[in-house]
Scaffold this motif. Structure first.
Motif, PDB file in Angstrom:
ATOM      1  N   ALA A  67      36.899  40.984  43.676  1.00  0.00           N
ATOM      2  CA  ALA A  67      37.413  40.881  42.305  1.00  0.00           C
ATOM      3  C   ALA A  67      38.518  39.845  42.348  1.00  0.00           C
ATOM      4  CB  ALA A  67      37.942  42.224  41.809  1.00  0.00           C
ATOM      5  N   PRO A  72      38.550  40.502  36.899  1.00  0.00           N
ATOM      6  CA  PRO A  72      38.468  41.701  37.743  1.00  0.00           C
ATOM      7  C   PRO A  72      37.065  42.299  37.848  1.00  0.00           C
ATOM      8  CG  PRO A  72      39.379  42.261  35.605  1.00  0.00           C
ATOM      9  CD  PRO A  72      39.236  40.768  35.619  1.00  0.00           C
ATOM     10  N   GLY A 409      46.509  39.427  43.127  1.00  0.00           N
ATOM     11  CA  GLY A 409      45.560  40.404  42.609  1.00  0.00           C
ATOM     12  C   GLY A 409      44.122  40.167  43.031  1.00  0.00           C
ATOM     13  N   ASN A 410      43.864  39.212  43.918  1.00  0.00           N
ATOM     14  CA  ASN A 410      42.525  39.020  44.462  1.00  0.00           C
ATOM     15  C   ASN A 410      42.246  40.088  45.522  1.00  0.00           C
ATOM     16  OD1 ASN A 410      42.016  36.430  43.082  1.00  0.00           O
ATOM     17  ND2 ASN A 410      43.660  35.682  44.418  1.00  0.00           N
ATOM     18  N   LEU A 467      37.904  50.285  40.950  1.00  0.00           N
ATOM     19  CA  LEU A 467      38.721  49.832  39.835  1.00  0.00           C
ATOM     20  C   LEU A 467      39.233  51.030  39.047  1.00  0.00           C
ATOM     21  CD1 LEU A 467      35.975  47.807  40.050  1.00  0.00           C
ATOM     22  CD2 LEU A 467      37.437  46.475  38.525  1.00  0.00           C
ATOM     23  N   ALA A 471      40.943  47.343  36.416  1.00  0.00           N
ATOM     24  CA  ALA A 471      41.642  46.508  37.398  1.00  0.00           C
ATOM     25  C   ALA A 471      41.327  47.021  38.800  1.00  0.00           C
ATOM     26  CB  ALA A 471      43.145  46.542  37.156  1.00  0.00           C
ATOM     27  N   PRO A 472      41.105  46.122  39.769  1.00  0.00           N
ATOM     28  CA  PRO A 472      40.826  46.574  41.137  1.00  0.00           C
ATOM     29  C   PRO A 472      42.047  47.228  41.762  1.00  0.00           C
ATOM     30  CG  PRO A 472      41.107  44.188  41.063  1.00  0.00           C
ATOM     31  CD  PRO A 472      41.095  44.654  39.644  1.00  0.00           C
TER      32      PRO A 472
END
Length: 589
Positions: A67, A72, A409-410, A467, A471-472
């Protein structure tokens, strides 16, 4: 919180967890250089080829789930190679084979791992290819302290190497002996292969994407493809006891490319669980979670007690029966298999006693088809989920894993495997061997996973991405063959609904069943089997035995090799790693 072997790491910059400390730290170095999670994961992947050669290699495969910070939506990168054009049921039958061998060139699928890692870099990486490959080249050329299990693995196949696979003996038997634990080991031939691949990539100019594309082209059409084509044509001994040539050709290599696809997902307990499609076993985890929901509140399960062990085991048997009947690289009724109505039907089959039957369902009224071996009373060794190797190279459960989350956030979850040093003879000009993933096909017509040229074998490799609110928040996975999703099921129950932190959930006692046909040659099954870490205690063992489970007590710290990284509610990043085997480590800050 209960006792844990090590702390759950927490920070805000980035986290890595993998099955080898050198891969974890190499990936962390990439984050420190300004790379993102995709650069870091690819670096770890190439390092794992070098430092865990008994568990994966360049000739193997890797499924990846990602993600990105900008999107995401979970995406699956399929680095699972396909069956060569010449890999037909008729060809294997003409050789007098009823099963695809578990070792040797005849069992090799088209290698997929390297192209997948390069595709990940092309589409989502940020650093130059040389920066990503430098750690793997360095460890191959200058040496790395070899973990003890590599030498142990070589020792089990020493006779095979010396009598039939001389190119492997030349690499792995130093002075006629297996490599010693913790001593520097060098594979300069593979270092030369990577360096040459890199030099040819850099002829494309300074553009990063152009370099990666040139490396991909060189891999599938250049000197590496030529060497594989030439060597694959040579007959070598395999687990059938005969010498057979491989089937991979230059055309097979040229026509294969890794690819992106949608993830299979299930909304469960306020989370979305993402897995590969049913060309892998991943949806079996989703089915298990769905059935557990139908049986009651999963949070109420006492995962230290016999009831929970029994229930999760019986649910797993049902999911894996469906895996056998329905999963493959073709049309699969996955929407129905993951539906609440189907889960409710399956939940009715979970009774108070252990089942010894393989009971696939009938999604959409379709009648399941099973291989003829599926109901046989053939037995194998189910004492542990760790890799087992026989003298002819047959292996089960040999895999690595890496998870990475970065400050932006990856998130990446990847499970590299195949191309084990013991799976096939070493290609002398390249310094690595081919894999043996074709053994997961059946040589019977009409099954979901019947051997078909151009199709992916139904792999056991199964990374996980979770998630929450779109969001992951979690990436996890484990080596272990057919046990991978069973151990991940326990981890998700403990962490997502039980509230245990990452390391606590990883450290907790584990169990699994082998009451279904193994994905690995010789495809054995063990009706009503249940393997549990002895830490669960004699009272649990005795109660499970009373319910009809055929219980094997494994060593107290022997089942499960989970890795995990997460983003907590306040944005703090976390990581944990399996202590079993004293090899997997997390790192981060």
């Amino acid at each position: 919180m209960t006792f844990t072997t090590r702390p759950t790491l927490r920070g805000t910059f980035g986290m890595v967890s993998s099955t080898h400390w050198l891969a974890s730290q190499s990936a962390m170095r990439i984050l420190e250089l300004g790379g993102n999670a995709f650069d870091a994961a690819a670096t770890a992947g190439f390092v794992l080829h070098v430092v865990e050669p008994h568990l994966n290699g360049p000739g193997g495969e890797v499924p990846v789930i990602i993600a990105t910070a900008s999107d995401p939506t979970p995406r699956v990168l399929s680095g699972q190679g396909v069956a060569p054009a010449g890999a037909t049921i008729e060809h294997f039958r003409s050789l007098g084979l009823a099963l695809i061998p578990g070792s040797g060139p005849l069992a090799a699928a088209v290698p997929g791992a390297v192209d997948a890692w390069l595709l990940l870099l092309r589409d989502h990486g940020s650093l130059p290819l040389r920066t990503v490959l430098e750690p793997a080249i360095g460890y191959a050329r200058n040496g790395h302290p070899l973990v003890a299990r590599v030498g142990d693995t070589v020792a089990t196949v020493q006779e095979l190497f010396t009598e039939h696979w001389q190119t492997s003996a030349d690499l792995w038997l130093q002075g006629g002996q297996p490599p010693r634990a913790n001593k520097l080991f060098r594979n300069t031939t593979y270092a030369d292969t990577l360096e040459r691949l890199l030099v040819e990539a850099e002829t494309a100019g300074t553009d990063r994407v152009a370099q990666v594309e040139k490396a991909r082209l060189t891999w599938r059409e250049g000197f590496i493809a030529e060497a594989i084509d030439k060597f694959s044509r040579l007959p070598h001994r395999d687990s059938s006891g005969e010498d057979h040539a491989g089937l991979i050709t230059g055309d097979d290599l040229a026509s294969y490319q890794a690819s992106w696809e949608e993830a299979a997902t299930l909304d469960w307990q306020g989370h979305t669980i993402a897995k590969t499609g049913p060309w892998g076993q991943g949806p079996a985890l989703l089915q298990s979670l769905a059935v557990l929901d139908e049986l009651g509140d999963p949070a109420a399960l006492d995962l230290a007690g016999a009831d929970a062990v029994h229930t999760t085991t019986e649910v797993t048997k049902l999911s894996y029966a469906d895996r056998e009947a329905w999963y493959g690289d073709g049309e699969v009724p996955l929407k129905t298999l993951l539906s609440p109505a189907y889960a409710a039907q399956r939940a009715k089959l979970v009774g108070p006693e252990a089942s010894a039957e393989l009971r696939p369902g009938s999604p959409d009224g379709r009648q399941p088809l099973l291989p003829s071996i599926a109901t046989g009373d053939n037995h194998g060794d189910a004492t542990t989920g760790e890799p087992t190797v026989s003298s002819d190279g047959v292996t089960r459960g040999d895999t690595c894993h890496v998870d990475v989350i970065d400050q932006w956030g990856n998130v990446v979850s990847a499970t590299p495997s195949g191309g084990w040093l013991q799976s096939s003879p070493t290609i002398p000009s390249l310094g690595f061997c081919l894999g043996s993933r074709l053994q997961m096909f059946w040589l019977e017509e009409g099954l979901a996973s019947s051997l078909t040229p151009g199709r992916r074998p139904r792999t056991t490799l199964t990374p996980t991405l979770v998630l929450r609110d779109g969001a992951p928040v979690l990436a996890c996975g484990s080596p272990g063959g057919d046990q991978q999703d069973q151990w991940q099921l326990l981890f998700l129950l403990r962490h997502l609904v039980g509230g245990e932190d990452l390391q606590e959930a990883i450290d907790a006692p584990a169990w699994h069943t082998t009451s279904f046909p193994s994905s690995f040659y010789p495809r054995t099954t063990e009706p009503a089997s249940l393997v549990m870490e002895s830490r669960l205690g004699t009272a649990v063992r005795d109660e499970l035995t009373r319910r009809g489970h055929v219980v094997t007590e494994a060593d107290p710290w022997s089942l499960g090799r989970l890795c995990a990284v997460s983003r907590e509610a306040d944005g703090v990043l976390a990581a944990g790693a399996n202590p079993r085997g004293m090899q997997g480590y997390a790192t981060g800050r």
